[in-house]
Design a protein around this motif. Structure first.
Motif, PDB file in Angstrom:
ATOM      1  N   ASP A 178      47.782  46.621  41.304  1.00  0.00           N
ATOM      2  CA  ASP A 178      46.340  46.791  41.464  1.00  0.00           C
ATOM      3  C   ASP A 178      45.636  46.329  40.186  1.00  0.00           C
ATOM      4  O   ASP A 178      45.533  47.080  39.215  1.00  0.00           O
ATOM      5  CB  ASP A 178      46.056  48.267  41.748  1.00  0.00           C
ATOM      6  CG  ASP A 178      44.597  48.561  42.019  1.00  0.00           C
ATOM      7  OD1 ASP A 178      43.723  47.752  41.638  1.00  0.00           O
ATOM      8  OD2 ASP A 178      44.331  49.636  42.598  1.00  0.00           O
ATOM      9  N   GLY A 197      48.479  51.025  37.180  1.00  0.00           N
ATOM     10  CA  GLY A 197      47.856  49.933  37.919  1.00  0.00           C
ATOM     11  C   GLY A 197      48.822  48.777  38.130  1.00  0.00           C
ATOM     12  O   GLY A 197      48.877  48.176  39.204  1.00  0.00           O
ATOM     13  N   ARG A 254      51.413  49.494  40.850  1.00  0.00           N
ATOM     14  CA  ARG A 254      50.828  49.398  42.184  1.00  0.00           C
ATOM     15  C   ARG A 254      50.371  47.980  42.518  1.00  0.00           C
ATOM     16  O   ARG A 254      49.943  47.716  43.642  1.00  0.00           O
ATOM     17  CB  ARG A 254      49.647  50.369  42.310  1.00  0.00           C
ATOM     18  CG  ARG A 254      50.099  51.817  42.241  1.00  0.00           C
ATOM     19  CD  ARG A 254      48.966  52.802  42.488  1.00  0.00           C
ATOM     20  NE  ARG A 254      48.058  52.870  41.349  1.00  0.00           N
ATOM     21  CZ  ARG A 254      46.735  52.770  41.437  1.00  0.00           C
ATOM     22  NH1 ARG A 254      46.132  52.585  42.583  1.00  0.00           N
ATOM     23  NH2 ARG A 254      45.985  52.861  40.354  1.00  0.00           N
ATOM     24  N   GLU A 281      42.510  45.752  39.602  1.00  0.00           N
ATOM     25  CA  GLU A 281      41.294  46.515  39.295  1.00  0.00           C
ATOM     26  C   GLU A 281      41.648  47.784  38.522  1.00  0.00           C
ATOM     27  O   GLU A 281      41.002  48.110  37.526  1.00  0.00           O
ATOM     28  CB  GLU A 281      40.530  46.870  40.571  1.00  0.00           C
ATOM     29  CG  GLU A 281      39.841  45.701  41.217  1.00  0.00           C
ATOM     30  CD  GLU A 281      38.635  45.194  40.445  1.00  0.00           C
ATOM     31  OE1 GLU A 281      38.040  45.949  39.658  1.00  0.00           O
ATOM     32  OE2 GLU A 281      38.283  44.020  40.644  1.00  0.00           O
TER      33      GLU A 281
END
Length: 130
Positions: free
Chosen positions: A24, A19, A22, A26
């Motif tokens: 990201d 995560g 990336r 979430e």
């Protein structure tokens, strides 16, 4: 500790690192319990996954944009029942700090999740950390 439990614990840090790579927040936050107690390297106390995700979203959009988290799990020790104590040293690349985290992981038939996480910046040179 059963191999499945060890794999489940290690999978948390792989998911966290993926995560992070990336950018990201979430995806990064999926490893944390909804009610996680999370202490940042600055000593901020974040309560709950929503707060962890929000804080990391700001970091991934700013100073930690395009960085990678490289975890090195140093200790996985069952402490009773479904709880496991984990120590992990992580390096943020490129040119980021090295941190040390102590986490409590809960694992049951539905999977593993981090219920408490305390993170700090390591001050010793990297070669002295191992």
């Amino acid at each position: 500790m059963a191999d499945d439990d060890m794999d489940g614990v290690r999978a948390l840090w792989r998911a966290m690192a993926d995560g992070w790579r990336r950018g990201d927040a979430e995806a990064f936050g999926t490893v944390f319990d909804e009610d996680v107690e999370f202490v940042t390297v600055r000593g901020e106390e974040l309560r709950g996954r929503v707060a962890v995700v929000a804080g990391h979203a700001r970091l991934f959009a700013g100073p930690l944009r395009n960085t990678r988290l490289i975890p090195d799990i140093r200790l996985v020790r069952p402490v009773g029942g479904e709880l496991t104590l984990v120590h992990a040293v992580t390096t943020i690349e490129p040119d980021g700090p090295t941190t040390h985290a102590q986490a409590v992981v809960a694992g049951d038939g539905s999977g593993h999740r981090i219920i408490a996480f305390h993170n700090m910046t390591v001050t010793a040179p990297r070669e002295e950390q191992k």
